[in-house]
Design a protein around this motif. Structure first.
Motif, PDB file in Angstrom:
ATOM      1  N   ILE A 233      17.281 102.316 118.642  1.00 25.71           N
ATOM      2  CA  ILE A 233      16.959 100.908 118.960  1.00 25.71           C
ATOM      3  C   ILE A 233      15.563 100.543 118.450  1.00 25.71           C
ATOM      4  N   LEU A 234      14.715 101.580 118.316  1.00 27.75           N
ATOM      5  CA  LEU A 234      13.296 101.350 117.980  1.00 27.75           C
ATOM      6  C   LEU A 234      13.008 101.517 116.488  1.00 27.75           C
ATOM      7  N   LYS A 235      14.070 101.466 115.664  1.00 31.18           N
ATOM      8  CA  LYS A 235      13.876 101.727 114.226  1.00 31.18           C
ATOM      9  C   LYS A 235      12.834 100.761 113.621  1.00 31.18           C
TER      10      LYS A 235
ATOM     11  N   THR B  97       9.726  92.980 119.574  1.00 33.39           N
ATOM     12  CA  THR B  97       8.894  92.826 120.768  1.00 33.39           C
ATOM     13  C   THR B  97       9.546  93.432 122.013  1.00 33.39           C
ATOM     14  N   GLU B  98      10.811  93.065 122.270  1.00 34.29           N
ATOM     15  CA  GLU B  98      11.400  93.421 123.564  1.00 34.29           C
ATOM     16  C   GLU B  98      11.527  94.938 123.793  1.00 34.29           C
ATOM     17  N   PRO B  99      12.199  95.670 122.902  1.00 38.57           N
ATOM     18  CA  PRO B  99      12.326  97.101 123.223  1.00 38.57           C
ATOM     19  C   PRO B  99      10.992  97.847 123.187  1.00 38.57           C
TER      20      PRO B  99
ATOM     21  N   CYS C 117      20.076  96.436 126.616  1.00 41.85           N
ATOM     22  CA  CYS C 117      19.924  95.262 125.736  1.00 41.85           C
ATOM     23  C   CYS C 117      20.058  93.974 126.537  1.00 41.85           C
ATOM     24  N   ASN C 118      19.198  93.019 126.244  1.00 42.29           N
ATOM     25  CA  ASN C 118      19.314  91.710 126.892  1.00 42.29           C
ATOM     26  C   ASN C 118      19.139  90.622 125.833  1.00 42.29           C
ATOM     27  N   HIS C 119      19.123  89.395 126.271  1.00 40.88           N
ATOM     28  CA  HIS C 119      19.098  88.289 125.307  1.00 40.88           C
ATOM     29  C   HIS C 119      17.779  88.227 124.529  1.00 40.88           C
ATOM     30  N   LYS C 120      16.781  89.007 124.936  1.00 40.43           N
ATOM     31  CA  LYS C 120      15.505  88.969 124.210  1.00 40.43           C
ATOM     32  C   LYS C 120      15.487  89.957 123.033  1.00 40.43           C
ATOM     33  N   TYR C 121      16.540  90.730 122.900  1.00 39.40           N
ATOM     34  CA  TYR C 121      16.618  91.660 121.759  1.00 39.40           C
ATOM     35  C   TYR C 121      16.998  90.858 120.513  1.00 39.40           C
ATOM     36  N   VAL C 122      16.020  90.556 119.673  1.00 38.50           N
ATOM     37  CA  VAL C 122      16.357  89.800 118.458  1.00 38.50           C
ATOM     38  C   VAL C 122      17.085  90.731 117.489  1.00 38.50           C
ATOM     39  N   GLU C 123      17.930  90.111 116.678  1.00 38.98           N
ATOM     40  CA  GLU C 123      18.652  90.897 115.670  1.00 38.98           C
ATOM     41  C   GLU C 123      17.930  90.711 114.340  1.00 38.98           C
TER      42      GLU C 123
END
Ligand code: FAD
Length: 345
Positions: A73-75, A79-81, A202-208
């Motif tokens: 997830i941290l590749k 901001t969020e993760p 994961c939540n809605h703040k995880y940008v793609e």
């Protein structure tokens, strides 16, 4: 908040694409100094994906311990993760001091994390030291000892503010790149390594991230240069920089400039030295046609040798120069270049 629960100096070990950013080593150098004074340890917090190979350089540059948060997830930085990872680490390990680089990433991450752990953050620090902090400056009697005193320019660089965070922990600061010095690496140094899983949901703040477009730098990084030939407004125009470039070529230096030059459109912003430009520390810094305004000096005063060329003998740049030449640079610089080239023949 029980302040006694908080121990140790931690740094956010920024990496991009699996490469440690230079600021991580600079933060370690400062953290080592602070930790020695507080008789405590230095921890580097390494966040990313497949980054375990970075533990050894962190140990060599001063980390006693490395906390690794390694997850696909941290590749890439998001901001969020990343904020969740660092904030969760702070809530679990309770560092007394948390340093983050004032890079584009750190300026995003630092405030977000400080809000989540309900502490203060001093942004863009240029000096950090341990000292006593008066709780009531008027009475001057009550003091909190062993506080992190965080210094940064304020009011557009016209004054310097020293800020403390006496009632909350950790004491957080973002630190300007290029200001602190990395220590000499100790080849055989080892660090205690601990893997930490902050549990990502994961939540809605995880940008793609759809695409990453990298800009290719067209100029060298002046922060790496050993010799800088810096020009100011006194150079008189974009074309005149050729005179400085010839000197730079003769002594394997790089050209940099003052903000007046950038504002005039003669050189790009990446070459600007100073408070709103880059902080440089070359072996030799030539200041040519630069008056020596405080905001410029803030970015170059730690150069090993400063040589100023200015036609005004009262220019403030001479106050910080090791060698000064009063006169017209158009006569002095070509002569200097000629003499250097003659020496080489
Ligand atoms: P000047 O101050 O105009 O000086 C030109 C000099 O050239 C003079 O001393 C003159 O005697 C000399 N000269 C002229 N002709 C010749 C000649 N033929 N031969 C030899 N000497 C000659 N500035 C920065 O540089 N970096 C920053 O990061 C920065 N950040 C700032 C942030 C803020 C918030 C503010 C308010 C200002 C900032 N400044 C910064 C601007 C700074 O205050 C000065 O205005 C700027 O540094 C002046 O640039 P200069 O020395 O090139 O020009």
């Amino acid at each position: 908040m029980d302040l006694q629960e908080y121990r140790g100096v931690s740094i956010y070990a920024q990496q991009v694409d699996g490469q440690l950013s230079r600021i991580s080593l600079e933060l370690l150098g400062k953290a080592r100094e602070l930790a020695d004074e507080l008789e405590t340890d230095v921890t580097a917090v390494l966040i990313g994906s497949n980054v375990k190979n970075l533990v050894q350089p962190l140990a060599q540059y001063g980390a006693d311990k490395v906390i690794i948060i390694d997850n696909p997830i941290l590749k890439d930085y998001r901001t969020e993760p990343y904020a969740h990872a660092l904030a969760s680490m702070i809530k679990t390990y309770h560092p007394e001091i948390m340093l983050v680089g004032a890079t584009a990433i750190g300026r995003d991450l630092g405030p977000c994390v400080s809000a989540r752990v309900a502490t203060g953050l001093t942004a863009d620090c240029t000096k950090l030291e341990i000292g006593d902090f008066p709780i009531n400056p008027v009475a001057g009697k009550e003091q909190k000892h062993h506080q992190l005193l965080m210094t940064r320019p304020a009011f557009g660089g016209n004054t310097i503010a020293t800020i403390a965070c006496p009632n909350h922990r950790p004491q957080m600061a973002t630190v300007r790149p290029g200001v602190m010095q990395a220590m000499k690496p100790i080849r055989e140094a080892k660090a205690v390594v601990e893997e930490y899983d902050p549990v990502f949901v994961c939540n809605h703040k995880y940008v793609e991230i759809l695409d990453i477009v990298k800009s290719v730098a067209e100029t060298v990084d002046i922060m790496d240069a050993k010799i800088l030939i810096s020009g100011g407004r006194g150079v008189g125009g974009s074309d005149n920089f050729k005179i400085l470039e010839e000197l730079a070529a003769a002594i394997q230096g790089e050209v940099s400039c003052s903000r007046a030059v950038v504002d005039a459109g003669w050189k790009p912003k990446e070459l600007q030295v100073g408070q709103t430009g880059k902080t440089v520390r070359p072996n030799v810094y030539f200041a040519i046609g630069i008056s020596g305004a405080i905001q410029h000096v803030a970015g170059m005063e730690d150069s090993d040798i400063i040589i100023a060329i200015n036609k005004d003998e009262n220019a403030p740049i001479f106050d910080v120069a090791d060698y000064g030449i009063v006169g017209d640079y158009k006569k002095i610089v070509p002569e200097l270049t000629k003499q250097i080239l003659n020496l080489k023949m």
